[in-house]
Design a protein around this motif. Structure first.
Motif, PDB file in Angstrom:
ATOM      1  N   CYS A   3     -15.423  12.383   9.832  1.00  0.00           N
ATOM      2  CA  CYS A   3     -15.377  13.834   9.692  1.00  0.00           C
ATOM      3  C   CYS A   3     -15.018  14.232   8.265  1.00  0.00           C
ATOM      4  CB  CYS A   3     -14.374  14.423  10.676  1.00  0.00           C
ATOM      5  SG  CYS A   3     -12.671  13.924  10.353  1.00  0.00           S
ATOM      6  N   GLU A   5     -12.103  14.086   6.971  1.00  0.00           N
ATOM      7  CA  GLU A   5     -10.694  14.456   6.906  1.00  0.00           C
ATOM      8  C   GLU A   5      -9.830  13.199   6.960  1.00  0.00           C
ATOM      9  OE1 GLU A   5      -9.617  17.639   6.568  1.00  0.00           O
ATOM     10  OE2 GLU A   5     -11.704  18.294   6.530  1.00  0.00           O
ATOM     11  N   HIS A   7      -6.956  10.893   8.317  1.00  0.00           N
ATOM     12  CA  HIS A   7      -6.259  10.700   9.585  1.00  0.00           C
ATOM     13  C   HIS A   7      -5.362   9.483   9.460  1.00  0.00           C
ATOM     14  CE1 HIS A   7      -8.905  13.541  11.645  1.00  0.00           C
ATOM     15  NE2 HIS A   7      -9.943  12.907  11.121  1.00  0.00           N
ATOM     16  N   GLU A   8      -4.333   9.445  10.280  1.00  0.00           N
ATOM     17  CA  GLU A   8      -3.463   8.270  10.299  1.00  0.00           C
ATOM     18  C   GLU A   8      -4.265   7.034  10.716  1.00  0.00           C
ATOM     19  OE1 GLU A   8       0.469   6.662  12.641  1.00  0.00           O
ATOM     20  OE2 GLU A   8       0.298   8.814  12.254  1.00  0.00           O
ATOM     21  N   CYS A  11     -11.430   6.942  11.157  1.00  0.00           N
ATOM     22  CA  CYS A  11     -12.552   7.105  12.092  1.00  0.00           C
ATOM     23  C   CYS A  11     -13.270   5.781  12.348  1.00  0.00           C
ATOM     24  CB  CYS A  11     -13.552   8.122  11.556  1.00  0.00           C
ATOM     25  SG  CYS A  11     -12.930   9.812  11.461  1.00  0.00           S
ATOM     26  N   VAL A  36      -4.322  10.574  19.705  1.00  0.00           N
ATOM     27  CA  VAL A  36      -3.939  11.493  18.628  1.00  0.00           C
ATOM     28  C   VAL A  36      -5.141  11.744  17.722  1.00  0.00           C
ATOM     29  CG1 VAL A  36      -2.517  11.687  16.539  1.00  0.00           C
ATOM     30  CG2 VAL A  36      -1.484  10.932  18.694  1.00  0.00           C
ATOM     31  N   HIS A  37      -5.874  10.695  17.421  1.00  0.00           N
ATOM     32  CA  HIS A  37      -7.055  10.832  16.561  1.00  0.00           C
ATOM     33  C   HIS A  37      -8.081  11.765  17.199  1.00  0.00           C
ATOM     34  CE1 HIS A  37      -9.883   9.584  13.396  1.00  0.00           C
ATOM     35  NE2 HIS A  37     -10.801   9.746  14.354  1.00  0.00           N
ATOM     36  N   GLU A  39      -7.583  14.173  19.213  1.00  0.00           N
ATOM     37  CA  GLU A  39      -7.089  15.553  19.135  1.00  0.00           C
ATOM     38  C   GLU A  39      -7.372  16.178  17.767  1.00  0.00           C
ATOM     39  OE1 GLU A  39      -2.947  15.533  20.159  1.00  0.00           O
ATOM     40  OE2 GLU A  39      -3.336  14.807  22.189  1.00  0.00           O
ATOM     41  N   GLU A  40      -7.417  15.333  16.729  1.00  0.00           N
ATOM     42  CA  GLU A  40      -7.597  15.815  15.355  1.00  0.00           C
ATOM     43  C   GLU A  40      -9.055  15.805  14.904  1.00  0.00           C
ATOM     44  OE1 GLU A  40      -5.362  12.947  13.137  1.00  0.00           O
ATOM     45  OE2 GLU A  40      -3.438  13.837  13.650  1.00  0.00           O
ATOM     46  N   CYS A  41      -9.893  14.995  15.529  1.00  0.00           N
ATOM     47  CA  CYS A  41     -11.225  14.706  14.989  1.00  0.00           C
ATOM     48  C   CYS A  41     -12.312  14.994  16.028  1.00  0.00           C
ATOM     49  CB  CYS A  41     -11.282  13.245  14.539  1.00  0.00           C
ATOM     50  SG  CYS A  41     -12.849  12.774  13.787  1.00  0.00           S
ATOM     51  N   SER A  42     -12.971  16.127  15.875  1.00  0.00           N
ATOM     52  CA  SER A  42     -13.982  16.498  16.864  1.00  0.00           C
ATOM     53  C   SER A  42     -15.219  15.591  16.848  1.00  0.00           C
ATOM     54  CB  SER A  42     -14.373  17.961  16.718  1.00  0.00           C
ATOM     55  OG  SER A  42     -14.892  18.227  15.453  1.00  0.00           O
TER      56      SER A  42
END
Length: 106
Positions: A3, A5, A7-8, A11, A36-37, A39-42
């Motif tokens: 995406c 962005e 992320h911890e 992707c 968690v990923h 939730e953050e990454c559509s």
């Protein structure tokens, strides 16, 4: 796919291990990281949803067929070889395919 962005959990890591997540074959701590990923990454959530739908469809359409235990063992052995990075000799693959019984067409 990414995406773009930060992320911890990257992707690429999520997508590389998506089937382990879907099949509940990873530790709970890793599952939590993936949740968690998502939730953050559509884009990854969309890919997860698609793969989950395919898995359900295959189970519904093909889930009633019994697999011979020797075939299951051979397939799992090949998967283990591939995961470990070892090459699978081509003759083994073709030999295994030729050992499968064929269904006569009426």
């Amino acid at each position: 796919m990414s995406c773009g962005e930060p992320h911890e959990t990257d992707c690429s890591e999520v997508l590389d291990h998506l089937y382990e997540f879907l099949d509940h074959e990873m530790p709970d701590s890793d599952c939590t990281k993936f949740e968690v990923h998502f939730e953050e990454c559509s884009p990854c959530l969309e890919k997860y949803g698609l793969e989950q739908a395919v898995k359900k469809l295959v189970k519904r359409c093909c889930g009633q067929d019994d697999v011979p235990s020797d075939l299951r063992s051979k397939v799992m052995g090949r998967i283990d070889l591939i995961r470990s990075g070892q090459a699978v000799p081509e003759q083994d693959v073709t030999a295994a395919a030729s050992e499968q019984p064929t269904v006569a067409k009426e």
